[in-house]
Write a protein that holds these residues in place. Structure first.
Motif, PDB file in Angstrom:
ATOM      1  N   LEU A   1     -15.340  16.014   2.683  1.00 42.71           N
ATOM      2  CA  LEU A   1     -14.655  17.302   2.828  1.00 42.71           C
ATOM      3  C   LEU A   1     -13.372  17.343   2.003  1.00 42.71           C
ATOM      4  O   LEU A   1     -13.102  18.327   1.305  1.00 42.71           O
ATOM      5  CB  LEU A   1     -14.317  17.562   4.300  1.00 42.71           C
ATOM      6  N   GLU A   2     -12.582  16.279   2.082  1.00 40.71           N
ATOM      7  CA  GLU A   2     -11.328  16.230   1.331  1.00 40.71           C
ATOM      8  C   GLU A   2     -11.591  16.264  -0.167  1.00 40.71           C
ATOM      9  O   GLU A   2     -10.899  16.960  -0.916  1.00 40.71           O
ATOM     10  CB  GLU A   2     -10.539  14.977   1.717  1.00 40.71           C
ATOM     11  N   HIS A   3     -12.591  15.526  -0.603  1.00 36.67           N
ATOM     12  CA  HIS A   3     -12.952  15.508  -2.026  1.00 36.67           C
ATOM     13  C   HIS A   3     -13.366  16.906  -2.488  1.00 36.67           C
ATOM     14  O   HIS A   3     -12.933  17.383  -3.542  1.00 36.67           O
ATOM     15  CB  HIS A   3     -14.083  14.491  -2.247  1.00 36.67           C
ATOM     16  N   CYS A   4     -14.174  17.565  -1.690  1.00 31.89           N
ATOM     17  CA  CYS A   4     -14.637  18.915  -2.012  1.00 31.89           C
ATOM     18  C   CYS A   4     -13.465  19.895  -2.042  1.00 31.89           C
ATOM     19  O   CYS A   4     -13.372  20.738  -2.943  1.00 31.89           O
ATOM     20  CB  CYS A   4     -15.690  19.355  -0.997  1.00 31.89           C
TER      21      CYS A   4
ATOM     22  N   TYR B   1     -17.899  11.739   6.086  1.00 31.83           N
ATOM     23  CA  TYR B   1     -17.916  13.200   6.115  1.00 31.83           C
ATOM     24  C   TYR B   1     -16.514  13.752   5.817  1.00 31.83           C
ATOM     25  O   TYR B   1     -16.357  14.670   4.993  1.00 31.83           O
ATOM     26  CB  TYR B   1     -18.411  13.688   7.471  1.00 31.83           C
ATOM     27  N   GLN B   2     -15.502  13.176   6.467  1.00 27.13           N
ATOM     28  CA  GLN B   2     -14.123  13.633   6.258  1.00 27.13           C
ATOM     29  C   GLN B   2     -13.692  13.413   4.815  1.00 27.13           C
ATOM     30  O   GLN B   2     -13.069  14.276   4.206  1.00 27.13           O
ATOM     31  CB  GLN B   2     -13.164  12.922   7.224  1.00 27.13           C
ATOM     32  N   LEU B   3     -14.037  12.250   4.270  1.00 30.16           N
ATOM     33  CA  LEU B   3     -13.705  11.976   2.868  1.00 30.16           C
ATOM     34  C   LEU B   3     -14.412  12.951   1.929  1.00 30.16           C
ATOM     35  O   LEU B   3     -13.823  13.413   0.953  1.00 30.16           O
ATOM     36  CB  LEU B   3     -14.068  10.532   2.508  1.00 30.16           C
TER      37      LEU B   3
ATOM     38  N   LYS C   1     -19.008   6.369  13.569  1.00 33.71           N
ATOM     39  CA  LYS C   1     -17.644   6.373  13.020  1.00 33.71           C
ATOM     40  C   LYS C   1     -17.692   6.328  11.495  1.00 33.71           C
ATOM     41  O   LYS C   1     -16.940   7.035  10.827  1.00 33.71           O
ATOM     42  CB  LYS C   1     -16.852   5.186  13.569  1.00 33.71           C
TER      43      LYS C   1
ATOM     44  N   ALA D   1     -18.700   9.762  10.295  1.00 34.87           N
ATOM     45  CA  ALA D   1     -17.596  10.722  10.438  1.00 34.87           C
ATOM     46  C   ALA D   1     -16.530  10.492   9.368  1.00 34.87           C
ATOM     47  O   ALA D   1     -15.980  11.453   8.808  1.00 34.87           O
ATOM     48  CB  ALA D   1     -16.985  10.616  11.835  1.00 34.87           C
ATOM     49  N   SER D   2     -16.248   9.233   9.070  1.00 35.58           N
ATOM     50  CA  SER D   2     -15.251   8.927   8.033  1.00 35.58           C
ATOM     51  C   SER D   2     -15.735   9.389   6.664  1.00 35.58           C
ATOM     52  O   SER D   2     -14.967   9.971   5.890  1.00 35.58           O
ATOM     53  CB  SER D   2     -14.959   7.423   8.007  1.00 35.58           C
TER      54      SER D   2
END
Length: 174
Positions: free
Chosen positions: A104-107, A100-102, A94, A97-98
């Motif tokens: 992605l959003e930053h990128c 990774y999502q952060l 978890k 995954a969190s």
């Protein structure tokens, strides 16, 4: 510990409760075996529906932060001792995954890997530099009480507050 509910927040109330209890556990304000107020007592003190508190406690139980002891109520679990290897692996997954999502959003917002790593390090430093997280003495005094009658006062309009983790916070039971 004082629980504060911000009715103007975009975050659901049950997640606000969950996040604040997790933070209190991380800071050492709530220790393994500490009893939490009953669902009814906490809901009443915060002026919210008891199903909202029940949902927060259920999420915390499912994540391994709380143990539900029937009529005895909710107690803080000792995650390090009670979590199975599967639960620890799920927690690590978890976290990954969190992050990774952060990332992605930053990128997607034009951020660089270097900036992301700097911010992640700054936030980790912020958490682990906190004396409560680092293991300093337990601070259980409660701020925000009216000295005359001991009533808890919200800091801002539209915000509810409750003492959590205090022996006198609420009777136990469902």
């Amino acid at each position: 510990m004082i629980l504060r509910i911000d009715q103007m927040s975009p975050n659901p109330v049950y997640l606000q409760i969950r996040d604040q209890i997790v933070a209190a556990i991380a800071r050492g304000e709530l220790l393994p075996a500490d009893r939490l107020p009953s669902v009814r007592a906490l809901a009443s003190d915060l002026g919210i529906n008891l199903h909202t508190v029940n949902k927060a406690y259920a999420v915390l139980r499912d994540e391994g932060y709380l143990l539900m002891r029937g009529r005895a109520g909710a107690v803080v679990a000792d995650f390090k001792q009670l979590a199975s290897p599967e639960k620890k692996a799920a927690s690590a997954e978890k976290l990954g995954a969190s992050l990774y999502q952060l990332a992605l959003e930053h990128c997607a917002q034009g951020g660089t890997e270097e900036d992301f790593l700097k911010e992640a390090q700054a936030q980790a430093d912020r958490v682990f530099a906190d004396p409560g997280v680092a293991g300093a003495k337990r601070d259980v005094h409660v701020l925000g009480l009216d000295p005359k009658d001991g009533a808890l006062r919200p800091e801002r309009p539209g915000e509810s507050a409750n003492i959590l983790g205090s022996d006198s916070a609420a009777p136990q039971g469902a």
